[in-house]
Design a protein around this motif. Structure first.
Motif, mmCIF file in Angstrom:
data_model
loop_
_atom_site.group_PDB
_atom_site.id
_atom_site.type_symbol
_atom_site.label_atom_id
_atom_site.label_comp_id
_atom_site.label_asym_id
_atom_site.label_seq_id
_atom_site.Cartn_x
_atom_site.Cartn_y
_atom_site.Cartn_z
ATOM 1 N N SER A 22 32.368 40.218 37.201
ATOM 2 C CA SER A 22 33.060 38.934 37.214
ATOM 3 C C SER A 22 32.124 37.850 37.733
ATOM 4 N N SER A 23 30.822 38.045 37.512
ATOM 5 C CA SER A 23 29.862 37.098 38.082
ATOM 6 C C SER A 23 29.352 36.118 37.034
ATOM 7 N N GLY A 24 28.674 35.089 37.508
ATOM 8 C CA GLY A 24 27.938 34.207 36.611
ATOM 9 C C GLY A 24 28.657 32.942 36.193
ATOM 10 N N SER A 25 29.857 32.699 36.737
ATOM 11 C CA SER A 25 30.592 31.507 36.328
ATOM 12 C C SER A 25 31.035 30.715 37.551
ATOM 13 N N LYS A 26 31.089 29.372 37.398
ATOM 14 C CA LYS A 26 31.508 28.522 38.524
ATOM 15 C C LYS A 26 32.784 27.769 38.168
ATOM 16 N N ARG A 27 33.578 28.317 37.270
ATOM 17 C CA ARG A 27 34.786 27.632 36.795
ATOM 18 C C ARG A 27 35.728 27.275 37.938
ATOM 19 N N LYS A 28 36.397 26.124 37.803
ATOM 20 C CA LYS A 28 37.441 25.745 38.758
ATOM 21 C C LYS A 28 38.698 25.404 37.976
ATOM 22 N N GLY A 29 39.877 25.717 38.559
ATOM 23 C CA GLY A 29 41.117 25.385 37.881
ATOM 24 C C GLY A 29 42.210 25.089 38.882
ATOM 25 N N ASP A 30 43.404 24.721 38.370
ATOM 26 C CA ASP A 30 44.528 24.473 39.273
ATOM 27 C C ASP A 30 44.938 25.768 39.956
ATOM 28 N N LEU A 31 44.921 26.845 39.179
ATOM 29 C CA LEU A 31 45.171 28.150 39.777
ATOM 30 C C LEU A 31 43.905 28.975 39.661
ATOM 31 N N GLY A 32 43.208 29.085 40.757
ATOM 32 C CA GLY A 32 42.074 30.001 40.779
ATOM 33 C C GLY A 32 40.749 29.383 40.420
ATOM 34 N N SER A 37 29.025 34.908 42.450
ATOM 35 C CA SER A 37 28.442 36.239 42.674
ATOM 36 C C SER A 37 29.378 37.366 42.234
ATOM 37 N N GLY A 38 30.596 37.014 41.832
ATOM 38 C CA GLY A 38 31.534 38.057 41.427
ATOM 39 C C GLY A 38 32.182 38.697 42.638
ATOM 40 N N ILE A 39 33.410 39.195 42.478
ATOM 41 C CA ILE A 39 34.107 39.849 43.587
ATOM 42 C C ILE A 39 34.771 41.124 43.062
ATOM 43 N N CYS A 40 34.546 42.233 43.785
ATOM 44 C CA CYS A 40 35.238 43.477 43.458
ATOM 45 C C CYS A 40 36.530 43.523 44.266
ATOM 46 N N HIS A 41 37.639 43.794 43.623
ATOM 47 C CA HIS A 41 38.909 43.793 44.354
ATOM 48 C C HIS A 41 39.362 45.177 44.771
ATOM 49 N N SER A 42 38.949 46.164 44.005
ATOM 50 C CA SER A 42 39.311 47.514 44.395
ATOM 51 C C SER A 42 38.317 48.472 43.756
ATOM 52 N N PHE A 43 38.446 49.750 44.106
ATOM 53 C CA PHE A 43 37.602 50.772 43.475
ATOM 54 C C PHE A 43 38.495 51.939 43.098
ATOM 55 N N SER A 44 38.407 52.370 41.864
ATOM 56 C CA SER A 44 39.288 53.439 41.414
ATOM 57 C C SER A 44 38.721 54.793 41.836
#
Lengths: 402, 252
Positions: A22-32, A37-44
């Motif tokens: 989820s890396s490589g983008s600097k997008r901004k929005g109203d939600l999120g 650098s990307g973020i890992c939220h969990s590991f299966s």
């Protein structure tokens, strides 16, 4: 069908795609927003990172690729999400911080353009109605019209088209409905049009490893060619996992995970370490040694270039030392201007010497008697250190542990 | 006797004290917050020094934001000698200026860099591991129990990410709470925070179930690798990661 069941079916059929970055983008929005650098939220349970809601729009497919769970001839439960359903799950997962965004792929329903339009409709809804600014990775469907790639590329952070197999022969054998050229057409188009608004996080692709007879040399050459031609961010390698029975497919006890790992290591060497495929493999040695990592194997075959002096060798020479990565090399470069680096300093600098110590000198000193600087000794120790339960031997070799 | 210098429990006060000590060439045996319980060998010294409110700004302007962040992150850690490490780092900062970050042969520098890296990696990890639940009042609520005091760093992150939602993050270990009101976030302590109704919204259980279902199904069985999962997502965080805690309820 209930939304929960759809999610079960359509996540199950999406999971063989390796990419989840989820890396490589600097997008901004109203939600999120996207995190560069990307973020890992969990590991299966398989140790893979979960950062995106990885689902298919539908697992219905008009193709019959031999290796694929969703092939037409398989008798499995089929489902299709509506665009609103996908938005509902994405938004609700995102607000609870389960995910970094959406990874939307799809089986091919009716034809490539029809499928692309459904994907575009879903993502347009997410971006324009829900003002979603999180990360979106979408698959482009090979064979679709160019204007659809353009439309989709303006909505997503990453776009990818899977090459599936390393050679055209492999494709002909296992995915007879697919055409190599269609995938390359998409890659070419994305490369030409990439900007901060169009696919800002770049494109990637994926190959299945071990379903066909290609060697590591074939695979890595293909990757290298694609990196050069299409400026791909990443090539993902996916160890073949038998989900179907077919005379054309190999019967494997276990997926070739070590081989996959070696390919990833070699892939890194191509992208960040200045190596070329021909440095690592050739027609006589067309596959990687599973016992030893590609860089160490290369170093052992070029021992005349070692040991390298940490205090004076060039940046690219530092990168050639097994165990020294980009961060360590940069750290050494910037520190040695200010003081002469000793083995002890390297340790303080957080540089892991487990592998590196065999290949370097600090101020002309080797870590043990230089008579040990020979191929057999080093090779034996490198292989040994990779194996657990060898604490005793390791202790003897490490002259500067705590 | 060990001379122990005391500071009010905040970074500005610590830096002012350290600056004073360095300028006056005083070498402390240790530096501790006000609530420090001295031993028989300790001589506790509580200096009254004028606080320079611009000291942080000056560090950033004279050196760099990166150097200030190293100091700040060490301060957020729970290292028992963090004040002394910052003291020696600051002492050398005056000597080496911006080159300090390359002087990893100095113990205080390599230590400070290592600790600050540890804190920033934990903050980064938690940006992913925080799990909100939606409460009835349309407030997103999460609990964490990090090794380091990273709640401020997380609040800064979620201020941008969930800017149109009300949210609360609670550090259970330290009794700290961060509240966001769709404009800005505030830090407060548990004792100053009164909220009684923690009932979740109607759809919350459903969404949570879907997530757990997704989590379980996305793993490829033939690739199962417990050790790898544990490396990336250490067990100490599982209690507040719902897909892990609910799957392992008996462990708690």
């Amino acid at each position: 069908m209930e939304i929960k069941e759809k999610l079960r079916i359509l996540a199950d059929s999406a999971k063989y795609d390796a990419s989840c970055s989820s890396s490589g983008s600097k997008r901004k929005g109203d939600l999120g927003n996207a995190s560069f650098s990307g973020i890992c939220h969990s590991f299966s349970a398989d140790g893979r990172c979960i950062s995106l809601l990885k689902i298919l729009l539908t697992n219905c497919c008009i193709y019959d690729c031999k290796y694929c769970l969703n092939r037409k001839s398989n008798n499995i439960k089929r489902a299709i999400f509506t665009p609103e359903e996908i938005c509902y799950i994405t938004i609700n997962f995102y607000k609870r911080n389960y995910i970094e965004g959406l990874f939307l792929s799809s089986g091919i329903i009716k034809n490539p353009d029809y499928t692309m339009n459904l994907i575009i409709k879903t993502i347009t809804l997410l971006r324009n109605k829900y003002h979603f600014g999180g990360y979106i990775h979408a698959k482009a469907i090979p064979g679709c019209s160019e204007y659809l790639v353009k439309k989709l590329g303006l909505l997503v952070d990453r776009l990818s088209a899977n090459i599936e197999l390393p050679t055209e022969n492999g494709i002909k054998l296992l995915a007879p409905h697919k055409d190599f050229k269609n995938t390359e057409k998409i890659m070419g188009y994305v490369k030409e049009n990439k900007s901060h608004k169009f696919v800002p996080a770049g494109q990637s692709t994926q190959m299945i490893i071990g379903a066909t007879k290609e060697s590591d040399l074939d695979i890595l050459s293909k990757s290298e060619a694609m990196y050069n031609k299409f400026k791909l961010k990443r090539v993902f390698y996916s160890a073949y996992i038998p989900v179907n029975k077919d005379n054309l497919l190999p019967t494997l006890e276990k997926p070739p995970l070590v081989r996959e790992h070696r390919l990833y290591q070699a892939d890194w060497l191509l992208r960040y370490y200045g190596f070329k495929t021909e440095d690592l493999l050739n027609s006589k040695q067309a596959n990687f040694n599973l016992l030893i990592d590609p860089k160490a194997a290369w170093a052992l075959n070029h021992l005349q270039e070692f040991p390298k002096e940490i205090n004076s060798c060039s940046y690219y020479d530092l990168l050639k030392i097994p165990g020294i990565g980009v961060t360590s090399a940069k750290r050494i470069m910037s520190s040695r201007k200010h003081f002469k680096i000793t083995f002890k300093d390297l340790k303080n600098m957080g540089i892991v010497l487990k592998r590196a110590k065999y290949f370097i000198t600090c101020n002309g000193k080797y870590f043990i008697d230089t008579t040990f600087f020979n191929k057999n000794f080093i090779e034996a120790n490198l292989v040994l250190e990779d194996k657990p339960n060898n604490a005793v031997e390791r202790k003897q070799l490490s002259f500067f542990h705590e | 006797m060990n001379s122990i210098y005391l500071y009010q429990d905040d970074l500005l006060s610590l830096l002012n004290l350290i600056h004073y000590l360095v300028i006056n060439k005083v070498t402390p045996d240790n530096i501790k917050p006000l609530d420090y319980a001295p031993t028989l060998l300790d001589e506790v010294i509580n200096l009254k020094i004028e606080v320079n409110n611009d000291l942080i700004k000056q560090i950033i302007n004279n050196y760099s934001i990166r150097i200030f962040n190293i100091i700040y992150y060490v301060f957020l850690s729970e290292n028992e000698n963090k004040e002394l490490i910052i003291y020696y780092f600051y002492l050398n900062l005056l000597k080496y200026k911006t080159n300090i970050i390359y002087m990893r042969n100095l113990r205080c520098v390599s230590k400070a860099l290592k600790i600050s890296k540890y804190v920033s990696s934990e903050a980064h990890r938690l940006k992913g591991f925080v799990r909100f639940k939606k409460l009835k009042q349309e407030i997103y609520y999460a609990e964490i129990a990090p090794e380091n005091n990273v709640i401020f760093l997380l609040a800064k992150h979620f201020k941008n990410r969930l800017k149109n939602e009300y949210w609360i993050i609670k550090d259970v270990k330290r009794g700290l709470i961060s509240i966001y009101d769709k404009k800005d976030f505030y830090l407060t302590t548990e004792s100053n925070f009164k909220m009684h109704d923690f009932k979740t919204s109607e759809d919350d259980a459903d969404i949570k179930d879907m997530w757990k279902e997704f989590y379980n199904i996305i793993a490829i069985e033939q690739r199962t690798n417990e050790r790898c999962r544990m490396n990336f997502m250490p067990k100490k965080y599982w209690k507040y990661i719902i897909e892990m805690s609910d799957n392992n309820e008996k462990n708690y």
